[in-house]
Design a protein around this motif. Sequence first.
Motif, PDB file in Angstrom:
ATOM      1  N   TYR A 119       3.907  60.313  51.047  1.00 13.25           N
ATOM      2  CA  TYR A 119       3.424  61.043  49.880  1.00 13.25           C
ATOM      3  C   TYR A 119       3.979  60.360  48.644  1.00 13.25           C
ATOM      4  N   GLY A 120       3.361  59.300  48.266  1.00 13.44           N
ATOM      5  CA  GLY A 120       3.859  58.506  47.164  1.00 13.44           C
ATOM      6  C   GLY A 120       3.328  57.083  47.292  1.00 13.44           C
ATOM      7  N   PRO A 121       4.050  56.053  46.836  1.00 16.05           N
ATOM      8  CA  PRO A 121       5.345  56.136  46.163  1.00 16.05           C
ATOM      9  C   PRO A 121       5.258  56.867  44.827  1.00 16.05           C
ATOM     10  N   SER A 122       6.401  57.294  44.348  1.00 16.72           N
ATOM     11  CA  SER A 122       6.428  58.138  43.165  1.00 16.72           C
ATOM     12  C   SER A 122       5.723  57.460  41.993  1.00 16.72           C
ATOM     13  N   GLY A 123       4.945  58.259  41.288  1.00 15.83           N
ATOM     14  CA  GLY A 123       4.240  57.779  40.112  1.00 15.83           C
ATOM     15  C   GLY A 123       2.902  57.134  40.378  1.00 15.83           C
ATOM     16  N   SER A 124       2.493  57.036  41.658  1.00 17.83           N
ATOM     17  CA  SER A 124       1.250  56.344  41.972  1.00 17.83           C
ATOM     18  C   SER A 124       0.139  57.280  42.427  1.00 17.83           C
ATOM     19  N   LEU A 125       0.432  58.565  42.587  1.00 21.06           N
ATOM     20  CA  LEU A 125      -0.571  59.492  43.091  1.00 21.06           C
ATOM     21  C   LEU A 125      -1.646  59.773  42.038  1.00 21.06           C
ATOM     22  N   SER A 126      -2.823  60.170  42.527  1.00 22.04           N
ATOM     23  CA  SER A 126      -3.908  60.545  41.632  1.00 22.04           C
ATOM     24  C   SER A 126      -3.798  62.020  41.281  1.00 22.04           C
ATOM     25  N   LEU A 127      -3.923  62.338  40.004  1.00 26.98           N
ATOM     26  CA  LEU A 127      -3.788  63.707  39.528  1.00 26.98           C
ATOM     27  C   LEU A 127      -5.136  64.260  39.070  1.00 26.98           C
ATOM     28  N   PHE A 128      -5.262  65.575  39.147  1.00 20.15           N
ATOM     29  CA  PHE A 128      -6.326  66.302  38.450  1.00 20.15           C
ATOM     30  C   PHE A 128      -5.618  67.095  37.360  1.00 20.15           C
ATOM     31  N   VAL A 129      -5.814  66.707  36.097  1.00 14.86           N
ATOM     32  CA  VAL A 129      -5.097  67.305  34.978  1.00 14.86           C
ATOM     33  C   VAL A 129      -6.046  68.216  34.214  1.00 14.86           C
ATOM     34  N   ALA A 130      -5.697  69.488  34.131  1.00 18.41           N
ATOM     35  CA  ALA A 130      -6.524  70.474  33.437  1.00 18.41           C
ATOM     36  C   ALA A 130      -5.780  70.961  32.203  1.00 18.41           C
ATOM     37  N   GLY A 131      -6.322  70.691  31.026  1.00 16.01           N
ATOM     38  CA  GLY A 131      -5.675  71.076  29.789  1.00 16.01           C
ATOM     39  C   GLY A 131      -5.815  72.555  29.484  1.00 16.01           C
ATOM     40  N   SER A 132      -5.129  72.991  28.452  1.00 14.65           N
ATOM     41  CA  SER A 132      -5.152  74.389  28.042  1.00 14.65           C
ATOM     42  C   SER A 132      -6.261  74.613  27.029  1.00 14.65           C
ATOM     43  N   LEU A 141      -0.801  59.519  35.869  1.00 15.22           N
ATOM     44  CA  LEU A 141       0.186  58.643  36.502  1.00 15.22           C
ATOM     45  C   LEU A 141      -0.490  57.314  36.847  1.00 15.22           C
ATOM     46  N   GLY A 142       0.018  56.648  37.863  1.00 11.68           N
ATOM     47  CA  GLY A 142      -0.494  55.329  38.213  1.00 11.68           C
ATOM     48  C   GLY A 142      -1.699  55.347  39.119  1.00 11.68           C
ATOM     49  N   GLY A 143      -2.193  56.529  39.525  1.00  5.83           N
ATOM     50  CA  GLY A 143      -3.347  56.605  40.406  1.00  5.83           C
ATOM     51  C   GLY A 143      -4.645  56.760  39.631  1.00  5.83           C
ATOM     52  N   ASP A 144      -5.695  57.088  40.369  1.00  2.00           N
ATOM     53  CA  ASP A 144      -7.011  57.310  39.763  1.00  2.00           C
ATOM     54  C   ASP A 144      -7.091  58.784  39.345  1.00  2.00           C
ATOM     55  N   ASP A 145      -6.795  59.055  38.093  1.00  2.40           N
ATOM     56  CA  ASP A 145      -6.657  60.434  37.619  1.00  2.40           C
ATOM     57  C   ASP A 145      -7.964  60.967  37.033  1.00  2.40           C
ATOM     58  N   THR A 146      -8.129  62.272  37.132  1.00  6.18           N
ATOM     59  CA  THR A 146      -9.211  62.988  36.460  1.00  6.18           C
ATOM     60  C   THR A 146      -8.564  63.888  35.418  1.00  6.18           C
ATOM     61  N   ILE A 147      -8.910  63.692  34.154  1.00  8.95           N
ATOM     62  CA  ILE A 147      -8.259  64.409  33.059  1.00  8.95           C
ATOM     63  C   ILE A 147      -9.305  65.206  32.299  1.00  8.95           C
ATOM     64  N   VAL A 148      -9.127  66.518  32.261  1.00  9.32           N
ATOM     65  CA  VAL A 148     -10.047  67.431  31.585  1.00  9.32           C
ATOM     66  C   VAL A 148      -9.285  68.088  30.444  1.00  9.32           C
ATOM     67  N   GLY A 149      -9.553  67.674  29.216  1.00  9.17           N
ATOM     68  CA  GLY A 149      -8.796  68.194  28.089  1.00  9.17           C
ATOM     69  C   GLY A 149      -9.106  69.642  27.770  1.00  9.17           C
ATOM     70  N   GLY A 150     -10.380  70.028  27.898  1.00  6.79           N
ATOM     71  CA  GLY A 150     -10.771  71.378  27.531  1.00  6.79           C
ATOM     72  C   GLY A 150     -10.802  71.554  26.024  1.00  6.79           C
ATOM     73  N   PRO A 151     -10.841  72.808  25.545  1.00  3.20           N
ATOM     74  CA  PRO A 151     -10.884  73.062  24.096  1.00  3.20           C
ATOM     75  C   PRO A 151      -9.625  72.550  23.396  1.00  3.20           C
ATOM     76  N   GLY A 152      -9.712  72.478  22.099  1.00  2.00           N
ATOM     77  CA  GLY A 152      -8.571  72.004  21.318  1.00  2.00           C
ATOM     78  C   GLY A 152      -8.679  70.517  21.034  1.00  2.00           C
ATOM     79  N   LYS A 153      -7.811  70.052  20.151  1.00  2.00           N
ATOM     80  CA  LYS A 153      -7.754  68.639  19.788  1.00  2.00           C
ATOM     81  C   LYS A 153      -6.736  67.975  20.698  1.00  2.00           C
ATOM     82  N   ASP A 154      -7.210  67.266  21.702  1.00  7.66           N
ATOM     83  CA  ASP A 154      -6.346  66.748  22.755  1.00  7.66           C
ATOM     84  C   ASP A 154      -6.121  65.246  22.609  1.00  7.66           C
ATOM     85  N   ILE A 155      -4.943  64.821  23.064  1.00 12.20           N
ATOM     86  CA  ILE A 155      -4.597  63.404  23.126  1.00 12.20           C
ATOM     87  C   ILE A 155      -4.373  63.081  24.595  1.00 12.20           C
ATOM     88  N   MET A 156      -5.135  62.113  25.121  1.00 16.67           N
ATOM     89  CA  MET A 156      -5.128  61.851  26.556  1.00 16.67           C
ATOM     90  C   MET A 156      -4.806  60.392  26.852  1.00 16.67           C
TER      91      MET A 156
END
Length: 284
Positions: A119-132, A141-156
């Motif tokens: 389960y790793g190595p650390s920092g290489s996993l793919s994340l699903f990031v859901a903003g507020s 992180l270092g994997g293939d991430d999915t980033i959903v900022g949602g409402p607001g002025k987001d920095i990604m």
Amino acid sequence: MTDARADFVGFGAPNWEGAAARHFGIDPLLMENRFADYTAANDPVLINGVERIGTTYFLPAFTGSGIVDAATAPVAAHSPTTYASALGLPDWLSTQDQEAATAVVNADFPTGNAIDPSYGPSGSLSLFVAGSRGDDVLAGLGGDDTIVGGPGKDIMSGASGADVFVFNGIAESGSSPSGSDAILDFDHLDGDKIDLSAIDARADMLGKQDFTFVQGTKFLAPGQVVSWMEGNTTWIAANTDWDASPEFMIRLDGRHVIAADDLILDASPGWILLAPVAQIGSLL
């Protein structure tokens, strides 16, 4: 008063923020951009009716190690081994402090080793990031991430890997440069994509319509996406009506020649734009 307080980061506590805010007499909505969770996608707490505020970093499902099998993996997903394996320890800790912290976690495991090498190595996993619903700073992180900022002025930012930055509606970024979301490290060579496929491109037509990318800096018709560079900044803009002003803009740091291949404009069969919590495990 809220802005004067420190941010909060939780591990394996996906429904803690709302309860904590109310306990201290704070409106949970005022704390949206102050809370961040790191939660494994198969953490059993997620099925208990999560009231989520703030940003959630969904780690891939923890599938087991030498001391757990498939039946007990969800229990392990709620334990420190998940985060020690996936994220490592902060680099601002001294080597001595890192060793001491690891020893404390290891003591809870019969093998004496809480770090799961699968389960790793650390920092290489793919994340699903859901903003507020507020203004967030979201980082992969270092994997293939999915980033959903949602409402607001987001920095990604996605770090390395083939990352997808998802926008589910025109209200999720501003219609002017001052209110637009920003992507700090878009990288065509890494395979990064900007996903606009959930947005209805034509407000004047019935049914969901997809955007079309066109070369140049001006809209020729509704439902189009254009891109241009100004100095060391690249802009992506989209329109949904017949006037010349964009309804949606995204700022990319750096100079990028944007092409249709950099964008996801249509929802292909099987593509999940923003999965509910119960489906996030299948995404990861």
